[in-house]
Design a protein around this motif. Structure first.
Motif, PDB file in Angstrom:
ATOM      1  N   ARG A 131       0.843  -1.203   0.000  1.00 35.52           N
ATOM      2  CA  ARG A 131       0.000   0.000   0.000  1.00 35.52           C
ATOM      3  C   ARG A 131       0.883   1.260   0.000  1.00 35.52           C
ATOM      4  O   ARG A 131       0.659   2.177  -0.792  1.00 35.52           O
ATOM      5  CB  ARG A 131      -0.915  -0.002   1.231  1.00 35.52           C
ATOM      6  CG  ARG A 131      -1.836   1.218   1.255  1.00 35.52           C
ATOM      7  CD  ARG A 131      -2.841   1.146   2.390  1.00 35.52           C
ATOM      8  NE  ARG A 131      -3.860   0.156   2.062  1.00 35.52           N
ATOM      9  CZ  ARG A 131      -4.208  -0.861   2.861  1.00 35.52           C
ATOM     10  NH1 ARG A 131      -3.634  -1.007   4.033  1.00 35.52           N
ATOM     11  NH2 ARG A 131      -5.134  -1.710   2.480  1.00 35.52           N
ATOM     12  N   PHE A 135       0.361   1.942  -3.864  1.00 30.16           N
ATOM     13  CA  PHE A 135      -0.957   2.567  -3.970  1.00 30.16           C
ATOM     14  C   PHE A 135      -1.044   3.979  -3.394  1.00 30.16           C
ATOM     15  O   PHE A 135      -1.839   4.779  -3.876  1.00 30.16           O
ATOM     16  CB  PHE A 135      -2.025   1.674  -3.326  1.00 30.16           C
ATOM     17  CG  PHE A 135      -2.133   0.336  -4.007  1.00 30.16           C
ATOM     18  CD1 PHE A 135      -2.374   0.241  -5.371  1.00 30.16           C
ATOM     19  CD2 PHE A 135      -1.969  -0.837  -3.287  1.00 30.16           C
ATOM     20  CE1 PHE A 135      -2.456  -0.985  -6.003  1.00 30.16           C
ATOM     21  CE2 PHE A 135      -2.057  -2.071  -3.918  1.00 30.16           C
ATOM     22  CZ  PHE A 135      -2.300  -2.145  -5.273  1.00 30.16           C
ATOM     23  N   MET A 138      -1.027   7.002  -5.762  1.00 28.65           N
ATOM     24  CA  MET A 138      -2.022   6.978  -6.841  1.00 28.65           C
ATOM     25  C   MET A 138      -3.368   7.528  -6.381  1.00 28.65           C
ATOM     26  O   MET A 138      -3.776   7.303  -5.252  1.00 28.65           O
ATOM     27  CB  MET A 138      -2.266   5.543  -7.299  1.00 28.65           C
ATOM     28  CG  MET A 138      -1.187   4.962  -8.142  1.00 28.65           C
ATOM     29  SD  MET A 138      -1.819   3.414  -8.858  1.00 28.65           S
ATOM     30  CE  MET A 138      -0.376   2.417  -8.670  1.00 28.65           C
ATOM     31  N   ASP A 140      -7.567   7.382  -7.053  1.00 30.64           N
ATOM     32  CA  ASP A 140      -8.487   6.291  -7.389  1.00 30.64           C
ATOM     33  C   ASP A 140      -8.561   6.096  -8.904  1.00 30.64           C
ATOM     34  O   ASP A 140      -8.627   4.964  -9.392  1.00 30.64           O
ATOM     35  CB  ASP A 140      -9.884   6.564  -6.830  1.00 30.64           C
ATOM     36  CG  ASP A 140      -9.953   6.413  -5.321  1.00 30.64           C
ATOM     37  OD1 ASP A 140      -9.019   5.820  -4.733  1.00 30.64           O
ATOM     38  OD2 ASP A 140     -10.938   6.901  -4.732  1.00 30.64           O
ATOM     39  N   ASN A 142      -6.144   6.820 -11.085  1.00 26.18           N
ATOM     40  CA  ASN A 142      -4.896   6.172 -11.494  1.00 26.18           C
ATOM     41  C   ASN A 142      -4.972   4.668 -11.259  1.00 26.18           C
ATOM     42  O   ASN A 142      -4.567   3.864 -12.109  1.00 26.18           O
ATOM     43  CB  ASN A 142      -3.698   6.694 -10.705  1.00 26.18           C
ATOM     44  CG  ASN A 142      -3.324   8.123 -10.950  1.00 26.18           C
ATOM     45  OD1 ASN A 142      -2.753   8.761 -10.073  1.00 26.18           O
ATOM     46  ND2 ASN A 142      -3.629   8.671 -12.110  1.00 26.18           N
ATOM     47  N   LEU A 143      -5.461   4.294 -10.081  1.00 27.25           N
ATOM     48  CA  LEU A 143      -5.560   2.883  -9.724  1.00 27.25           C
ATOM     49  C   LEU A 143      -6.481   2.140 -10.686  1.00 27.25           C
ATOM     50  O   LEU A 143      -6.167   1.038 -11.140  1.00 27.25           O
ATOM     51  CB  LEU A 143      -6.051   2.731  -8.282  1.00 27.25           C
ATOM     52  CG  LEU A 143      -6.167   1.309  -7.760  1.00 27.25           C
ATOM     53  CD1 LEU A 143      -4.844   0.573  -7.845  1.00 27.25           C
ATOM     54  CD2 LEU A 143      -6.673   1.349  -6.321  1.00 27.25           C
TER      55      LEU A 143
END
Length: 180
Positions: A131, A135, A138, A140, A142-143
């Protein structure tokens, strides 16, 4: 069609264009950095290699035993390397291996209670590291895009037969000497 030569296909061995090359190198660097950090955490908290963690994760998620072939296809690892890693996990009491019930050529692998306990112990640190490194930078959006892109790439790569489906290379016996 190639970006530099419209009359050539991308499969003809032509060099990657600068944008492709840049994306490739950034991807490989990011994967290497992430894998290094993940491996550090797994070694420190569980004395596990990344492949061993993958095996335990797949077995922990399974609804019963998996064959060595299923594991090899899932973790994208050679048969011999997987056999070696499974042997280490078995020796540590984290998995068991047994002949298949219906096919004795198949080897069924099951995670033990000790294997589940170790997996449960290292998983929170693994999740935290992934994470933080992958993550957190990033959005949301981008994810979502990364997930879509990597799913398309993975599915394209998986369209090829799995490595375990490839026939094993057989050694050719040396030719018999011929009489003069």
């Amino acid at each position: 069609m190639s970006a530099t030569h419209p009359d050539t296909s991308p499969d003809d061995g032509e060099a990657l264009d600068p944008q492709q090359l840049g994306a490739y190198f950034v991807l490989m660097e990011a994967v290497s950095l992430l894998q290094h950090q993940v491996e550090q955490q797994l070694r420190a908290e569980g004395d596990l290699s990344y492949v061993q963690f993958q095996l335990l994760a797949r077995l922990a998620d399974a609804q019963g035993p998996l064959t060595m072939t299923q594991l090899a296809d899932g973790v994208v690892y050679s048969r011999s390397g997987l056999t070696y890693q499974a042997g280490l996990l078995e020796k540590a009491g984290l998995i068991t291996r047994a002949p298949g019930r219906d096919d004795e050529r198949a080897t069924l692998v099951t995670i033990t209670d000790d294997g589940m306990a170790l997996f449960g112990r290292v998983l929170p640190g693994h999740v935290q590291g992934v994470r933080r490194l992958l993550f957190d930078p990033m959005s949301d959006d981008n994810l979502h895009h990364l997930g879509d892109i990597m799913t398309r790439v993975r599915d394209h790569m998986r369209a090829q037969p799995p490595r375990s489906a490839a026939p094993r290379k057989r050694r050719t016996p040396p030719a018999a000497p011929t009489a003069p």
